[in-house]
Design an enzyme around this catalytic site. Structure first.
Site, PDB file in Angstrom:
ATOM      1  N   SER A   1       4.234  19.932   8.789  1.00  0.00           N
ATOM      2  CA  SER A   1       5.341  20.955   8.158  1.00  0.00           C
ATOM      3  C   SER A   1       4.222  22.186   7.934  1.00  0.00           C
ATOM      4  CB  SER A   1       5.023  20.450   7.271  1.00  0.00           C
ATOM      5  OG  SER A   1       4.670  20.221   6.004  1.00  0.00           O
ATOM      6  N   LYS A   2       4.925  23.717   7.469  1.00  0.00           N
ATOM      7  CA  LYS A   2       4.057  24.872   7.420  1.00  0.00           C
ATOM      8  C   LYS A   2       2.868  24.323   7.183  1.00  0.00           C
ATOM      9  CE  LYS A   2       6.928  26.968   4.593  1.00  0.00           C
ATOM     10  NZ  LYS A   2       7.816  28.191   4.583  1.00  0.00           N
ATOM     11  N   ARG A   3       3.400  23.495   5.025  1.00  0.00           N
ATOM     12  CA  ARG A   3       1.892  23.271   4.274  1.00  0.00           C
ATOM     13  C   ARG A   3       0.809  22.704   4.343  1.00  0.00           C
ATOM     14  NH1 ARG A   3       6.282  20.875   1.839  1.00  0.00           N
ATOM     15  NH2 ARG A   3       7.663  22.676   2.533  1.00  0.00           N
TER      16      ARG A   3
END
Ligand code: GLU
Length: 510
Positions: free
Chosen positions: A261-263
């Site tokens: 994920s972008k996180r």
């Protein structure tokens, strides 16, 4: 085999994730390999999820990556329009066909009512499904007469159109990567095909467009596999021939479980997007491969090996090689773990493959930006070429030539404190004065010659080599790093070398 026609069909709901680019890439590789066509279709029927700038971002990302389309939203191709929001009328015809044949029906249930029923089921410990078991009790055209339906429609009551999933049917599906997949239709619910705003949902628009655009292979992410049974049933409802399907494995987090994920990127400091992206709502900026200094060919290479392998030891590929070797049957079923260090390794490999000339071209703008002034011409190019040749082997990004070699272009203004503490001793200034005196007379100013003279002198003084060379390096570089010091001296020239030693004596002896 039918002519290969593949499509990449992103929704402009945000920046394109690297997994999306990989999907586009695998489609592209198949198209190029077979002399087929690659199509870009924008799936923008969900107006609530529209994000400004996303479509342009997607196009720019694909162009940077080197994925070129034969047909699509930019006006090429005979199957357009290629943007679903411009195809509204087309879908009307097909939804009517399903309504007329009783394969779809009007549903007037309000969101509030649906919510209430859902909660009632939950209270009984059950999950509500709008399907063969419940649809007769709901507020829809299956539970009313044709007249009643007509009245409701004439009154302008909001409605959606649902697909009537056939009861208890074994759906046997073929996936080029997963093989046979089986599902019983009773596990599916009557999905909405047309929303109350008159726009089709993803499912209807996707099937209609794949059919009308004569798509031969649907290659997409694994997250769409649960939709495949519905898509099969829709093809059957229309009596259309199905394309072949291939669902690509997910790209997984470097550590732990789950989808990348972008996180993860923010937390661990690597990009998950092709280009830098600024979220228009929050203003947050997310790193991009391009801005981080990756070459498009490195990005393509690292993506290709996320889930695919050639069956040999080879890991470094150009796009042309990938086009030759790519094979859907060598795509894995299981998730592909992303390794940010390996991503850098690909970039390192592709940098090594570039000629020094190319690297100079790429380095000049960085150099000018760092120096803060324009410097051009043959002399600076030749000089930069030498710097690049010295540093290339250990460099990963073009910016490393500056990070590792700024001292070739500008004198150090400060000196790494730890190195000073370790290498700059009480007797060092005096020694450095002697070095200056010695260097002044060296002619010609060439690395091998300087080395000879300086070594003789150090030997004659019977002091350790490091006692001279380390403070000398500190004076010229500002740190204890860098390539061969004699080469550095030759490149800086005698005057600059002497100036830097004098400056270090002044600055460090206080
Ligand atoms: N619009 C879908 C997406 O955003 C396309 C899925 C498909 O390829 O069928 O991924």
């Amino acid at each position: 085999m039918k002519d290969v026609r593949v499509r990449f069909a992103p929704s402009p709901t945000g920046p394109l994730h690297m997994g999306g680019v990989r999907t586009a890439l695998f489609n592209y590789l198949l198209a190029k390999q077979t002399g087929g066509k690659m199509i870009l279709r924008i799936e923008d029927t969900d107006q609530t999820r529209f994000v400004p700038g996303a479509e342009d971002y997607i196009k720019e990302s694909l162009a940077w990556t080197g994925i070129v389309f034969d047909e699509g939203v930019d006006g090429k191709g005979d199957f357009g329009p290629y943007k679903q929001s411009e195809r509204k009328d087309i879908y009307q015809k097909y939804i009517k066909e399903l309504l007329d044949s009783g394969k779809a029906y009007y549903a007037f249930d309000t969101p509030e009512n649906l919510d209430k029923i859902r909660k009632e089921f939950e209270a009984k410990g059950e999950r509500f499904m709008y399907n063969y078991g419940t649809r007769e009790q709901m507020d829809n055209s299956l539970s009313m007469t044709a007249n009643e339906v007509g009245e409701r429609l004439a009154k302008g009551d909001p409605y959606v159109i649902r697909f009537k999933i056939p009861e208890n049917q074994e759906i046997l599906m073929q996936d080029l990567i997963r093989g046979e997949v089986r599902v019983n239709s009773n596990t599916l619910d009557d999905k909405v095909l047309m929303k109350s705003d008159g726009l089709p949902t993803y499912h209807l628009a996707n099937i209609v467009d794949d059919h009308l655009m004569q798509i031969s292979h649907v290659i997409r992410g694994e997250e769409w596999l649960p939709s495949l049974p519905l898509h099969y049933l829709l093809y059957e409802a229309f009596g259309w021939e199905k394309p072949q399907f291939a669902h690509l494995p997910l790209i997984m987090k470097p550590v732990g479980k789950g989808k990348l994920s972008k996180r993860d990127g923010v937390k661990m400091g690597f990009p998950v997007f092709p280009l830098q992206w600024q979220d228009p709502k929050t203003g947050d900026i997310y790193a991009g491969y391009r801005e981080d200094g990756y070459f498009p060919e490195s990005f393509v290479n690292l993506l290709a090996l996320l889930g695919w392998n050639p069956g040999t030891e080879q890991e470094v590929f150009t796009m042309d090689e990938l086009i030759k070797l790519f094979d859907l049957s060598r795509v894995n079923k299981s998730g592909a773990k992303f390794d940010p260090e390996k991503a850098k390794w690909f970039q390192h490999q592709h940098l090594q493959k570039k000629s020094t000339e190319e690297l100079v071209d790429l380095f000049m703008p960085i150099l000018q930006e760092k120096l803060g002034y324009i410097i051009e011409g043959k002399a600076i190019r030749d000089y930069s070429k030498k710097v690049i040749e010295l540093l290339k082997e250990r460099a990963t990004f073009v910016k490393d030539f500056w990070d590792q070699g700024a001292f070739f272009f500008t004198a150090p203004t400060d000196y790494t404190p730890k190195a000073v503490k370790k290498q700059w001793k009480a007797q060092t200034p005096e020694l450095m004065q002697e070095v200056i005196a010695l260097l002044k007379d060296i002619e010609p100013w060439e690395a091998t010659h300087i080395k000879e003279k300086l070594s003789d002198w150090i030997n004659s003084k019977e002091i350790g080599f490091g006692k001279v060379m380390q403070p000398l390096r500190l004076s010229l570089v500002g740190d204890l790093k860098g390539p061969d010091l004699f080469v550095i001296m030759e490149m800086l020239g005698k005057d600059e070398t002497l100036r830097r030693i004098e400056r270090a004596i002044k600055k460090l002896s206080k």
